[in-house]
Enzyme design. Sequence first.
Site, PDB file in Angstrom:
ATOM      1  N   SER A 129      39.596  33.357  30.466  1.00 36.26           N
ATOM      2  CA  SER A 129      39.324  34.393  29.480  1.00 36.26           C
ATOM      3  C   SER A 129      37.851  34.806  29.529  1.00 36.26           C
ATOM      4  CB  SER A 129      39.741  33.878  28.093  1.00 36.26           C
ATOM      5  OG  SER A 129      39.887  34.926  27.180  1.00 36.26           O
ATOM      6  N   ASP A 283      50.279  38.203  30.352  1.00 39.41           N
ATOM      7  CA  ASP A 283      49.092  38.298  29.491  1.00 39.41           C
ATOM      8  C   ASP A 283      49.072  39.678  28.847  1.00 39.41           C
ATOM      9  OD1 ASP A 283      46.467  38.338  28.393  1.00 39.41           O
ATOM     10  OD2 ASP A 283      45.762  36.976  29.948  1.00 39.41           O
ATOM     11  N   HIS A 312      48.702  34.740  27.777  1.00 37.25           N
ATOM     12  CA  HIS A 312      47.301  34.367  27.948  1.00 37.25           C
ATOM     13  C   HIS A 312      47.113  32.857  27.835  1.00 37.25           C
ATOM     14  CE1 HIS A 312      43.039  35.282  28.143  1.00 37.25           C
ATOM     15  NE2 HIS A 312      42.819  34.492  27.104  1.00 37.25           N
TER      16      HIS A 312
END
Length: 337
Positions: A129, A283, A312
């Site tokens: 991320s 995601d 995610h």
Amino acid sequence: MQDYRIYPLGDFPLLSGEVLKDAKLAYQTYGTLSPRRDNVIVLPTFYTGTNSRNEGYFGPGRAIDPDRHFIVSPNLFGNGRSSSPSNTPPPQDGPRFPLVQMWDNIAAQHRLIHDHLGIRRIALVAGWSMAGCQSYQWAAQYPDMVQAILPFCASARTSPHNFVFLEGVKAALCADRNWNGGNYASPPVAGLKAFGRVYAGWAFSQAFFREGLYRQLRFETVEELLLDWEQDHVHGWDANNLLAKLATWQAGDISAGPLYNGDFRAALAAIKARAILMPCTHDLYFPPEDNEAEARQMPSAAFRPFDSPWGHCAANPGNDSGFADQLDASIRELLGD
């Protein structure tokens, strides 16, 4: 016992033109630097992460192993360990904390790694991320220093859709009657709960909920998962810290700054590092299409999406063992193991 160290940066100039007064960069190291100083792995932190949370990505027998590598894990500005709204004195406390961009985070990390630790080459920068976004930034900002990157569930520039997703969770937090423009006398609990509840719908995919995968996390119902996300944000995070890092995320763009002056294609083309871009197919805010487009502009990048209904959060340690296996295999490939 404190599980991180502090590197004092002094008055630190920011890309915006402001100066972060008496700035501090929190970090931790693991393993031993080799005599040739060629075994350095950098693991920046993700949005709600610290160097402690990164410990789930390495260990004995893993692709990143403290017995073989020297791991440096620097903490994002705004995460409560490095300089943040919650620990910075007036006049830069709380909502007055200046905008810190990816450029600034990596410039500070460079001072730590290059100037303080005396390291000239980084074998790999990797992360999940926002940590993955920093790996792109490292490779574009210091292309001669970084040999390989592996961003997973990340992107080199925050997309408009990603920006809007973040506006939604921010609006939920700031709607709390106690928010008071960030000058709250006590934590805006209702806003933090709303932030966590909204975020949970983005962190996992539609398939995750449809298939009831939350039961693998020991939640019997969706509501139990949502309550857990509420409590994690109420007890784990300062509201101004969350918004400071969110502002960094929203401004994410490796071409921002004097090197590329907004030319995103030029910034991608300047990356010399070998790269494996590893998105999750489900995601919702770092979609694989973004990475596929980036890989075409990077000289030495492979596009390796991982198919997982965890979305995610496939990359969160312990959630999807298949993701961890592919991550380790990709790391070994980049390191030549």
